[in-house]
Design a protein around this motif. Structure first.
Motif, PDB file in Angstrom:
ATOM      1  N   GLY A   1      -4.248  -4.664  25.390  1.00 15.72           N
ATOM      2  CA  GLY A   1      -2.813  -4.193  25.666  1.00 15.72           C
ATOM      3  C   GLY A   1      -2.849  -2.560  25.833  1.00 15.72           C
ATOM      4  O   GLY A   1      -1.832  -2.044  26.613  1.00 15.72           O
ATOM      5  N   ALA A   2      -3.597  -1.723  25.669  1.00 18.69           N
ATOM      6  CA  ALA A   2      -3.878  -0.443  25.907  1.00 18.69           C
ATOM      7  C   ALA A   2      -3.963  -0.125  27.246  1.00 18.69           C
ATOM      8  O   ALA A   2      -4.878  -0.967  27.904  1.00 18.69           O
ATOM      9  CB  ALA A   2      -4.939   0.086  25.199  1.00 18.69           C
ATOM     10  N   SER A   3      -3.230   0.818  27.851  1.00 18.26           N
ATOM     11  CA  SER A   3      -3.274   0.945  29.289  1.00 18.26           C
ATOM     12  C   SER A   3      -4.317   2.260  29.790  1.00 18.26           C
ATOM     13  O   SER A   3      -4.847   2.073  30.622  1.00 18.26           O
ATOM     14  CB  SER A   3      -1.896   1.337  29.895  1.00 18.26           C
ATOM     15  OG  SER A   3      -1.255   2.150  28.801  1.00 18.26           O
ATOM     16  N   ARG A   4      -4.349   3.112  28.794  1.00 17.80           N
ATOM     17  CA  ARG A   4      -5.347   4.048  29.096  1.00 17.80           C
ATOM     18  C   ARG A   4      -6.985   3.880  28.639  1.00 17.80           C
ATOM     19  O   ARG A   4      -6.942   3.386  27.529  1.00 17.80           O
ATOM     20  CB  ARG A   4      -4.868   5.463  28.473  1.00 17.80           C
ATOM     21  CG  ARG A   4      -3.876   5.919  29.386  1.00 17.80           C
ATOM     22  CD  ARG A   4      -3.112   7.275  28.666  1.00 17.80           C
ATOM     23  NE  ARG A   4      -2.558   7.269  27.387  1.00 17.80           N
ATOM     24  CZ  ARG A   4      -3.372   7.863  26.147  1.00 17.80           C
ATOM     25  NH1 ARG A   4      -4.503   8.470  26.465  1.00 17.80           N
ATOM     26  NH2 ARG A   4      -3.006   7.455  24.975  1.00 17.80           N
ATOM     27  N   ASP A   5      -7.837   4.192  29.271  1.00 18.53           N
ATOM     28  CA  ASP A   5      -9.102   3.884  29.263  1.00 18.53           C
ATOM     29  C   ASP A   5      -9.602   4.684  27.972  1.00 18.53           C
ATOM     30  O   ASP A   5     -10.369   4.295  27.059  1.00 18.53           O
ATOM     31  CB  ASP A   5     -10.107   4.039  30.212  1.00 18.53           C
ATOM     32  CG  ASP A   5     -10.040   2.809  31.334  1.00 18.53           C
ATOM     33  OD1 ASP A   5      -9.425   1.817  31.027  1.00 18.53           O
ATOM     34  OD2 ASP A   5     -10.445   3.199  32.392  1.00 18.53           O
ATOM     35  N   ALA A   6      -9.193   5.997  27.869  1.00 15.51           N
ATOM     36  CA  ALA A   6      -9.730   6.877  26.790  1.00 15.51           C
ATOM     37  C   ALA A   6      -9.079   6.183  25.167  1.00 15.51           C
ATOM     38  O   ALA A   6     -10.064   6.313  24.374  1.00 15.51           O
ATOM     39  CB  ALA A   6      -9.108   8.181  27.073  1.00 15.51           C
ATOM     40  N   TYR A   7      -7.903   5.673  25.379  1.00 14.43           N
ATOM     41  CA  TYR A   7      -7.606   5.086  24.223  1.00 14.43           C
ATOM     42  C   TYR A   7      -8.275   3.967  23.791  1.00 14.43           C
ATOM     43  O   TYR A   7      -8.488   3.688  22.626  1.00 14.43           O
ATOM     44  CB  TYR A   7      -5.969   4.966  24.376  1.00 14.43           C
ATOM     45  CG  TYR A   7      -5.165   4.540  23.164  1.00 14.43           C
ATOM     46  CD1 TYR A   7      -5.169   5.111  22.061  1.00 14.43           C
ATOM     47  CD2 TYR A   7      -4.305   3.383  23.262  1.00 14.43           C
ATOM     48  CE1 TYR A   7      -4.815   4.693  20.942  1.00 14.43           C
ATOM     49  CE2 TYR A   7      -3.925   2.688  22.175  1.00 14.43           C
ATOM     50  CZ  TYR A   7      -4.118   3.471  20.786  1.00 14.43           C
ATOM     51  OH  TYR A   7      -3.235   3.056  19.640  1.00 14.43           O
ATOM     52  N   LYS A   8      -8.450   2.974  24.761  1.00 14.38           N
ATOM     53  CA  LYS A   8      -9.158   1.765  24.560  1.00 14.38           C
ATOM     54  C   LYS A   8     -10.437   2.097  24.022  1.00 14.38           C
ATOM     55  O   LYS A   8     -10.769   1.539  22.956  1.00 14.38           O
ATOM     56  CB  LYS A   8      -9.683   0.979  26.209  1.00 14.38           C
ATOM     57  CG  LYS A   8      -8.504  -0.023  26.598  1.00 14.38           C
ATOM     58  CD  LYS A   8      -9.059  -0.698  27.725  1.00 14.38           C
ATOM     59  CE  LYS A   8      -8.115  -1.210  28.473  1.00 14.38           C
ATOM     60  NZ  LYS A   8      -7.479  -2.435  28.290  1.00 14.38           N
TER      61      LYS A   8
END
Ligand SMILES: [Zn+2]
Length: 277
Positions: free
Chosen positions: A20-27
């Motif tokens: 569900g996370a949209s930002r790669d860095a957060y993923k």
């Protein structure tokens, strides 16, 4: 009452959050935290089965309002995994609904209410590392929801309420709630008082825990309300029998025998009646 353990694991809920996370860095940060999250989940399960989850130290607000809790994830980020990625976003919401729908009875009050929310057994405000751990997410009715009660948590072993997924089976299979039937006028239905009387061979800690559970969820008063609604019917039935033993055999004993668990309000009530009439 005991309910079966969730079929979903921490791996499933975390994967839904990562998807569900949209930002790669957060993923990427969530992926990096996975091993530590799994390690914490194993610890939770082990201590829960021993009845010693109180040993996990609560996160108290010290110098930082939003400290790093696990890997490089902050408390607010872990809470957001639950609040946003599991409860609101579509990828997680399906899992949330599966967990909520896993029991049609609230396990804290023994099915007096139907589950409306998932309740964190260890509150997420103090134990955010378990915010999306399925074992920590208990389907609870509105009256039992603990998070409406100020995020309280146990600081001693005695103070722990029962864990419906993980606690040992004797809490759920043996009777520790009893009813006293008080009838002042033989022409009128009486009233029931419910109280705890755990088996004498139990440890003092286990006895204290069921007392705590009984008080925390106001079970005595809530069982009494159910019994008061039932007693007029039972009393009317009783009048149809001239022989009390026959009434017990046909109207009381089958209810007791068919109850779904030992401390179910109706079973406890009928046993109280059986022993008094
Ligand atoms: Zn309940």
């Amino acid at each position: 009452m005991q309910i079966s353990r969730p079929e979903l694991s921490i791996t499933d809920t975390l994967a839904a959050c990562i998807n569900g996370a949209s930002r790669d860095a957060y993923k990427q940060r969530l992926v990096m935290a996975e091993n530590e999250i799994l390690r914490q989940a194993e610890l939770y399960c082990r201590l829960g089965e021993q009845g010693t989850l109180y040993q996990i130290t609560a996160l108290l607000s010290g110098s930082s309002e939003d400290p790093v809790v696990l890997a490089d994830l902050k408390k607010s980020e872990l809470i957001r995994l639950y609040e946003y990625y599991l409860r609101k976003k579509k990828t997680g919401r399906e899992l949330y609904d599966t967990l909520l729908g896993s029991s049609d009875k609230c396990p804290f009050c023994g099915g007096l209410g139907r589950p409306r929310n998932l309740d964190h057994y260890l509150p997420k405000a103090f134990f955010s590392q378990f915010s999306i751990l399925p074992y920590n997410l208990i389907p609870a009715c509105r009256d039992c929801n603990m998070e409406g009660k100020g995020d309280a948590y146990a600081q001693t072993q005695e103070d722990q309420i029962l864990h419906p997924f993980l606690d040992r089976s004797h809490f759920f299979e043996q009777q520790w709630i009893f009813a006293r039937y008080i009838q002042e006028d033989s022409d009128q239905p009486g009233v029931f008082e419910f109280y705890t009387s755990p088996p004498s061979q139990w440890s003092d800690i286990d006895k204290a825990r069921v007392n705590k559970h009984f008080c925390e969820f106001d079970i005595g008063a809530r069982y009494s309300v159910k019994a008061a609604q039932e007693i007029s019917d039972v009393f009317a039935q009783r009048r149809l029998f001239s022989c009390v033993d026959e009434f017990k055999r046909t109207n009381l004993e089958p209810v007791i025998a068919n109850a779904s668990f030992a401390n179910y309000w109706k079973r406890v009530m009928y046993i109280g009646l059986l022993n008094t009439l």
